[in-house]
Design a protein around this motif. Structure first.
Motif, PDB file in Angstrom:
ATOM      1  N   VAL A   1       0.840  -1.205   0.000  1.00  0.00           N
ATOM      2  CA  VAL A   1       0.000   0.000   0.000  1.00  0.00           C
ATOM      3  C   VAL A   1       0.873   1.252   0.000  1.00  0.00           C
ATOM      4  CG1 VAL A   1      -1.622   1.379   1.362  1.00  0.00           C
ATOM      5  CG2 VAL A   1      -2.033  -1.057   1.028  1.00  0.00           C
ATOM      6  N   LEU A   2       1.938   1.254   0.801  1.00  0.00           N
ATOM      7  CA  LEU A   2       2.832   2.413   0.836  1.00  0.00           C
ATOM      8  C   LEU A   2       3.450   2.660  -0.538  1.00  0.00           C
ATOM      9  CD1 LEU A   2       4.570   1.858   4.283  1.00  0.00           C
ATOM     10  CD2 LEU A   2       2.925   3.651   3.700  1.00  0.00           C
ATOM     11  N   LEU A   3       3.890   1.604  -1.182  1.00  0.00           N
ATOM     12  CA  LEU A   3       4.470   1.725  -2.518  1.00  0.00           C
ATOM     13  C   LEU A   3       3.442   2.240  -3.521  1.00  0.00           C
ATOM     14  CD1 LEU A   3       6.751   1.137  -4.616  1.00  0.00           C
ATOM     15  CD2 LEU A   3       5.752  -1.142  -4.835  1.00  0.00           C
ATOM     16  N   LEU A   4       2.266   1.614  -3.545  1.00  0.00           N
ATOM     17  CA  LEU A   4       1.226   2.028  -4.492  1.00  0.00           C
ATOM     18  C   LEU A   4       0.754   3.457  -4.225  1.00  0.00           C
ATOM     19  CD1 LEU A   4      -0.911  -1.246  -4.675  1.00  0.00           C
ATOM     20  CD2 LEU A   4       0.708  -0.372  -6.388  1.00  0.00           C
ATOM     21  N   SER A   5       0.690   3.850  -2.957  1.00  0.00           N
ATOM     22  CA  SER A   5       0.257   5.204  -2.612  1.00  0.00           C
ATOM     23  C   SER A   5       1.299   6.240  -3.019  1.00  0.00           C
ATOM     24  CB  SER A   5      -0.033   5.301  -1.117  1.00  0.00           C
ATOM     25  OG  SER A   5      -1.091   4.443  -0.764  1.00  0.00           O
ATOM     26  N   ALA A   6       2.578   5.901  -2.873  1.00  0.00           N
ATOM     27  CA  ALA A   6       3.629   6.808  -3.349  1.00  0.00           C
ATOM     28  C   ALA A   6       3.519   6.980  -4.861  1.00  0.00           C
ATOM     29  CB  ALA A   6       5.005   6.279  -2.956  1.00  0.00           C
ATOM     30  N   VAL A   7       3.320   5.880  -5.563  1.00  0.00           N
ATOM     31  CA  VAL A   7       3.150   5.944  -7.018  1.00  0.00           C
ATOM     32  C   VAL A   7       1.886   6.739  -7.364  1.00  0.00           C
ATOM     33  CG1 VAL A   7       2.697   4.582  -9.105  1.00  0.00           C
ATOM     34  CG2 VAL A   7       4.454   3.832  -7.476  1.00  0.00           C
ATOM     35  N   GLY A   8       0.789   6.481  -6.653  1.00  0.00           N
ATOM     36  CA  GLY A   8      -0.448   7.226  -6.886  1.00  0.00           C
ATOM     37  C   GLY A   8      -0.271   8.714  -6.651  1.00  0.00           C
ATOM     38  N   GLY A   9       0.507   9.058  -5.624  1.00  0.00           N
ATOM     39  CA  GLY A   9       0.815  10.471  -5.378  1.00  0.00           C
ATOM     40  C   GLY A   9       1.577  11.080  -6.544  1.00  0.00           C
ATOM     41  N   GLY A  10       2.537  10.326  -7.086  1.00  0.00           N
ATOM     42  CA  GLY A  10       3.287  10.801  -8.238  1.00  0.00           C
ATOM     43  C   GLY A  10       2.414  10.951  -9.468  1.00  0.00           C
ATOM     44  N   VAL A  11       1.529   9.995  -9.682  1.00  0.00           N
ATOM     45  CA  VAL A  11       0.625  10.056 -10.841  1.00  0.00           C
ATOM     46  C   VAL A  11      -0.250  11.308 -10.756  1.00  0.00           C
ATOM     47  CG1 VAL A  11      -1.369   8.957 -11.944  1.00  0.00           C
ATOM     48  CG2 VAL A  11       0.621   7.583 -11.307  1.00  0.00           C
ATOM     49  N   ALA A  12      -0.856  11.530  -9.584  1.00  0.00           N
ATOM     50  CA  ALA A  12      -1.725  12.704  -9.432  1.00  0.00           C
ATOM     51  C   ALA A  12      -0.933  13.995  -9.596  1.00  0.00           C
ATOM     52  CB  ALA A  12      -2.420  12.671  -8.070  1.00  0.00           C
ATOM     53  N   PHE A  13       0.248  14.046  -8.990  1.00  0.00           N
ATOM     54  CA  PHE A  13       1.075  15.243  -9.123  1.00  0.00           C
ATOM     55  C   PHE A  13       1.469  15.455 -10.582  1.00  0.00           C
ATOM     56  CE2 PHE A  13       5.002  17.699  -9.027  1.00  0.00           C
ATOM     57  CZ  PHE A  13       4.668  18.728  -8.166  1.00  0.00           C
ATOM     58  N   GLY A  14       1.854  14.384 -11.252  1.00  0.00           N
ATOM     59  CA  GLY A  14       2.280  14.497 -12.651  1.00  0.00           C
ATOM     60  C   GLY A  14       1.194  14.983 -13.587  1.00  0.00           C
ATOM     61  N   PHE A  15      -0.050  14.585 -13.310  1.00  0.00           N
ATOM     62  CA  PHE A  15      -1.144  14.965 -14.204  1.00  0.00           C
ATOM     63  C   PHE A  15      -1.835  16.268 -13.822  1.00  0.00           C
ATOM     64  CE2 PHE A  15      -0.959  10.451 -15.444  1.00  0.00           C
ATOM     65  CZ  PHE A  15      -0.829  10.636 -16.809  1.00  0.00           C
ATOM     66  N   ILE A  16      -1.798  16.623 -12.536  1.00  0.00           N
ATOM     67  CA  ILE A  16      -2.528  17.819 -12.096  1.00  0.00           C
ATOM     68  C   ILE A  16      -1.624  19.036 -11.975  1.00  0.00           C
ATOM     69  CG2 ILE A  16      -3.937  18.830 -10.254  1.00  0.00           C
ATOM     70  CD1 ILE A  16      -4.874  15.958  -9.590  1.00  0.00           C
ATOM     71  N   SER A  17      -0.424  18.836 -11.460  1.00  0.00           N
ATOM     72  CA  SER A  17       0.462  19.967 -11.188  1.00  0.00           C
ATOM     73  C   SER A  17       1.071  20.534 -12.465  1.00  0.00           C
ATOM     74  CB  SER A  17       1.594  19.526 -10.251  1.00  0.00           C
ATOM     75  OG  SER A  17       2.494  20.598 -10.046  1.00  0.00           O
ATOM     76  N   THR A  18       1.298  21.824 -12.432  1.00  0.00           N
ATOM     77  CA  THR A  18       2.026  22.481 -13.514  1.00  0.00           C
ATOM     78  C   THR A  18       3.343  23.040 -12.992  1.00  0.00           C
ATOM     79  OG1 THR A  18       0.842  24.552 -13.108  1.00  0.00           O
ATOM     80  CG2 THR A  18      -0.072  23.078 -14.797  1.00  0.00           C
ATOM     81  N   SER A  19       3.692  22.676 -11.780  1.00  0.00           N
ATOM     82  CA  SER A  19       4.899  23.192 -11.140  1.00  0.00           C
ATOM     83  C   SER A  19       6.151  22.598 -11.766  1.00  0.00           C
ATOM     84  CB  SER A  19       4.881  22.848  -9.649  1.00  0.00           C
ATOM     85  OG  SER A  19       6.112  23.209  -9.045  1.00  0.00           O
ATOM     86  N   SER A  20       7.171  23.430 -11.899  1.00  0.00           N
ATOM     87  CA  SER A  20       8.458  22.927 -12.375  1.00  0.00           C
ATOM     88  C   SER A  20       9.371  22.572 -11.200  1.00  0.00           C
ATOM     89  CB  SER A  20       9.138  23.960 -13.275  1.00  0.00           C
ATOM     90  OG  SER A  20       9.373  25.157 -12.547  1.00  0.00           O
ATOM     91  N   ALA A  21       8.895  22.816  -9.974  1.00  0.00           N
ATOM     92  CA  ALA A  21       9.683  22.505  -8.777  1.00  0.00           C
ATOM     93  C   ALA A  21       9.633  21.004  -8.503  1.00  0.00           C
ATOM     94  CB  ALA A  21       9.128  23.274  -7.573  1.00  0.00           C
ATOM     95  N   PRO A  22      10.653  20.477  -7.833  1.00  0.00           N
ATOM     96  CA  PRO A  22      10.640  19.044  -7.523  1.00  0.00           C
ATOM     97  C   PRO A  22       9.608  18.721  -6.451  1.00  0.00           C
ATOM     98  CG  PRO A  22      12.503  20.092  -6.457  1.00  0.00           C
ATOM     99  CD  PRO A  22      11.860  21.135  -7.335  1.00  0.00           C
ATOM    100  N   MET A  23       8.997  17.557  -6.571  1.00  0.00           N
ATOM    101  CA  MET A  23       8.075  17.076  -5.540  1.00  0.00           C
ATOM    102  C   MET A  23       8.811  15.985  -4.786  1.00  0.00           C
ATOM    103  SD  MET A  23       5.684  14.514  -4.572  1.00  0.00           S
ATOM    104  CE  MET A  23       5.122  13.619  -5.996  1.00  0.00           C
ATOM    105  N   ILE A  24       8.867  16.135  -3.451  1.00  0.00           N
ATOM    106  CA  ILE A  24       9.572  15.189  -2.599  1.00  0.00           C
ATOM    107  C   ILE A  24       8.718  14.869  -1.387  1.00  0.00           C
ATOM    108  CG2 ILE A  24      11.936  15.793  -3.276  1.00  0.00           C
ATOM    109  CD1 ILE A  24      11.938  17.714  -0.829  1.00  0.00           C
ATOM    110  N   GLY A  25       9.025  13.758  -0.743  1.00  0.00           N
ATOM    111  CA  GLY A  25       8.376  13.415   0.514  1.00  0.00           C
ATOM    112  C   GLY A  25       7.481  12.198   0.414  1.00  0.00           C
ATOM    113  N   ALA A  26       7.234  11.624   1.573  1.00  0.00           N
ATOM    114  CA  ALA A  26       6.441  10.404   1.691  1.00  0.00           C
ATOM    115  C   ALA A  26       4.971  10.689   1.958  1.00  0.00           C
ATOM    116  CB  ALA A  26       7.015   9.524   2.809  1.00  0.00           C
ATOM    117  N   SER A  27       4.531  11.923   1.730  1.00  0.00           N
ATOM    118  CA  SER A  27       3.156  12.257   2.085  1.00  0.00           C
ATOM    119  C   SER A  27       2.124  11.544   1.219  1.00  0.00           C
ATOM    120  CB  SER A  27       2.934  13.768   2.078  1.00  0.00           C
ATOM    121  OG  SER A  27       3.264  14.314   0.823  1.00  0.00           O
TER     122      SER A  27
END
Length: 189
Positions: free
Chosen positions: A91-117
């Motif tokens: 679940v932790l792995l899939l949730s990290a990936v899910g966080g990346g997917v959502a950030f990748g598709f929704i965010s327009t930021s050029s800043a790095p996204m970091i953290g286990a949130s």
């Protein structure tokens, strides 16, 4: 996560290595939305795939690490006691990936996204979904679950404003959705 942050903090303080280590680590392991959009080329082959996981091991400093770790440990212990450590890690792995997917598709930021949130919010999603399902089954009010969800949304708005946009709420949302889906599928309670 702790060893990585300890090393990067020591490098920031010029105790070991170089203060540039943090940005080198971010360059190789943070989630970069411009890699998804194609605006920037990867540093190494496969970076566009690995960053969906590696971003969760990097933090913006000791306080960022502590905040994520406290929740991971508290909820992780509770959830692991119910579903076992292997499913919790999945679940932790899939949730990290899910966080990346959502950030990748929704965010327009050029800043790095970091953290286990994203992973943290995956655990929160499981917990809230289990609570919701249990309350429905017992015919109890779902108001506490709704209040908790609204509280999370409000906290994200406040932190986003306080951090001047430096909060990856998209990763929180993606991790939370993965947690909710997990709670109704392979970690059903």
């Amino acid at each position: 996560m702790a060893l990585i942050e300890f090393t990067l903090s020591a490098a920031d303080a010029d105790i070991v290595g170089s203060p540039s280590w943090r940005w080198v680590a971010y360059g190789f392991g943070a989630f970069w939305q411009p890699l998804i959009s194609g605006d920037v080329s990867p540093i190494f082959p496969g970076q566009t795939a690995t960053m969906f996981v590696t971003h969760a091991f990097l933090h913006g400093g000791p306080m960022h690490l502590v905040l994520n770790s406290v929740i991971l440990l508290a909820l992780g212990k509770y959830i692991s006691a119910r579903i076992g450590p292997a499913k919790t890690m999945l679940v932790l792995l899939l949730s990290a990936v899910g966080g990346g997917v959502a950030f990748g598709f929704i965010s327009t930021s050029s800043a790095p996204m970091i953290g286990a949130s994203g992973a943290v919010f995956g655990l929160i999603g499981i917990w809230q979904t289990w609570d919701y399902l249990s309350r429905r089954r017992l015919r109890l009010s779902i108001q506490p679950v709704v209040s908790a969800m609204l509280g999370l949304i409000f906290a994200n708005f406040v932190l986003f404003a306080f951090l001047d946009g430096g909060l990856a709420w998209q990763a929180h949302l993606g991790g939370w959705v993965v947690g909710c889906i997990s709670a109704t599928t392979f970690v059903r309670n």
